[in-house]
Design a protein around this motif. Sequence first.
Motif, PDB file in Angstrom:
ATOM      1  N   PHE A 130       8.242  35.244  57.561  1.00 61.85           N
ATOM      2  CA  PHE A 130       7.950  34.293  56.486  1.00 61.85           C
ATOM      3  C   PHE A 130       8.446  32.911  56.882  1.00 61.85           C
ATOM      4  O   PHE A 130       9.373  32.773  57.679  1.00 61.85           O
ATOM      5  CB  PHE A 130       8.628  34.749  55.192  1.00 61.85           C
ATOM      6  N   ASP A 131       7.840  31.887  56.278  1.00 64.44           N
ATOM      7  CA  ASP A 131       8.227  30.508  56.577  1.00 64.44           C
ATOM      8  C   ASP A 131       9.618  30.175  56.062  1.00 64.44           C
ATOM      9  O   ASP A 131      10.306  29.328  56.613  1.00 64.44           O
ATOM     10  CB  ASP A 131       7.226  29.517  55.978  1.00 64.44           C
ATOM     11  N   ASP A 132      10.014  30.828  54.971  1.00 64.05           N
ATOM     12  CA  ASP A 132      11.305  30.514  54.355  1.00 64.05           C
ATOM     13  C   ASP A 132      11.789  31.704  53.536  1.00 64.05           C
ATOM     14  O   ASP A 132      11.040  32.658  53.302  1.00 64.05           O
ATOM     15  CB  ASP A 132      11.203  29.249  53.490  1.00 64.05           C
ATOM     16  N   PHE A 133      13.031  31.633  53.096  1.00 67.13           N
ATOM     17  CA  PHE A 133      13.632  32.728  52.326  1.00 67.13           C
ATOM     18  C   PHE A 133      12.976  32.873  50.950  1.00 67.13           C
ATOM     19  O   PHE A 133      12.837  33.982  50.447  1.00 67.13           O
ATOM     20  CB  PHE A 133      15.144  32.521  52.182  1.00 67.13           C
ATOM     21  N   ALA A 134      12.567  31.765  50.332  1.00 60.96           N
ATOM     22  CA  ALA A 134      11.946  31.833  49.009  1.00 60.96           C
ATOM     23  C   ALA A 134      10.655  32.640  49.067  1.00 60.96           C
ATOM     24  O   ALA A 134      10.397  33.479  48.187  1.00 60.96           O
ATOM     25  CB  ALA A 134      11.689  30.424  48.474  1.00 60.96           C
ATOM     26  N   SER A 135       9.839  32.422  50.101  1.00 62.57           N
ATOM     27  CA  SER A 135       8.590  33.178  50.256  1.00 62.57           C
ATOM     28  C   SER A 135       8.880  34.654  50.487  1.00 62.57           C
ATOM     29  O   SER A 135       8.251  35.529  49.889  1.00 62.57           O
ATOM     30  CB  SER A 135       7.776  32.622  51.422  1.00 62.57           C
ATOM     31  N   ARG A 136       9.822  34.927  51.365  1.00 57.07           N
ATOM     32  CA  ARG A 136      10.176  36.321  51.640  1.00 57.07           C
ATOM     33  C   ARG A 136      10.680  37.007  50.380  1.00 57.07           C
ATOM     34  O   ARG A 136      10.278  38.117  50.048  1.00 57.07           O
ATOM     35  CB  ARG A 136      11.244  36.399  52.724  1.00 57.07           C
ATOM     36  N   ASP A 137      11.566  36.348  49.665  1.00 55.74           N
ATOM     37  CA  ASP A 137      12.160  36.946  48.474  1.00 55.74           C
ATOM     38  C   ASP A 137      11.139  37.143  47.364  1.00 55.74           C
ATOM     39  O   ASP A 137      11.221  38.108  46.596  1.00 55.74           O
ATOM     40  CB  ASP A 137      13.355  36.117  48.003  1.00 55.74           C
ATOM     41  N   ALA A 138      10.143  36.260  47.277  1.00 54.72           N
ATOM     42  CA  ALA A 138       9.077  36.428  46.282  1.00 54.72           C
ATOM     43  C   ALA A 138       8.250  37.665  46.592  1.00 54.72           C
ATOM     44  O   ALA A 138       7.895  38.432  45.691  1.00 54.72           O
ATOM     45  CB  ALA A 138       8.201  35.180  46.240  1.00 54.72           C
ATOM     46  N   VAL A 139       7.960  37.891  47.870  1.00 50.44           N
ATOM     47  CA  VAL A 139       7.223  39.091  48.269  1.00 50.44           C
ATOM     48  C   VAL A 139       8.053  40.335  47.942  1.00 50.44           C
ATOM     49  O   VAL A 139       7.548  41.310  47.379  1.00 50.44           O
ATOM     50  CB  VAL A 139       6.844  39.036  49.763  1.00 50.44           C
ATOM     51  N   ALA A 140       9.327  40.300  48.266  1.00 48.58           N
ATOM     52  CA  ALA A 140      10.200  41.445  47.987  1.00 48.58           C
ATOM     53  C   ALA A 140      10.271  41.732  46.495  1.00 48.58           C
ATOM     54  O   ALA A 140      10.282  42.894  46.074  1.00 48.58           O
ATOM     55  CB  ALA A 140      11.586  41.195  48.557  1.00 48.58           C
TER      56      ALA A 140
END
Length: 164
Positions: A130-140
């Motif tokens: 992911f480009d950033d933690f916010a994107s990753r965390d939203a997917v999770a």
Amino acid sequence: MSDTTVIDLPSDKPIITFTRTFKAPRALVWKAYTERDHVARWWGPRSIGPVEIVEHDFRPGGRWRYVQDVREAGKVSFFGRFVEIDAPESYVNTFGFESPFASTDGKEGRETQRFEDMGETTRYIGTSYFDDFASRDAVAASGMESGAREQIEQFANYVLELGQ
């Protein structure tokens, strides 16, 4: 050897890793994971709805598109292209989706699928970047984990059937 899927969201990188050991040799796991007719048998959590393999051109630059009929939400398209293939060890693909409610809107993610030869078993390590933690965390937070676990379990059962 792990009979369960381990999903990890490390605190130092915006990635998600999926690890599982399958009770089958790497050649069989590779075939089941990469060939269109096999993918149709295990891809997508079946509790959500059936999946149609619309396109699966497994070669560098080849495109893939799978459509899942999500009962309450309509059809969701998952798509991307195969970027690199190093058979039978790994491949890299892009990943996006379109649904009635959301889409990656041209911002496809990148994934790596690795298959480690352990003799009679194969260790699978999938990594989503992911480009950033916010994107990753939203997917999770989207509920991805339960769907991923179900899909990987479906694959584990399928590859066991093939090996019999």
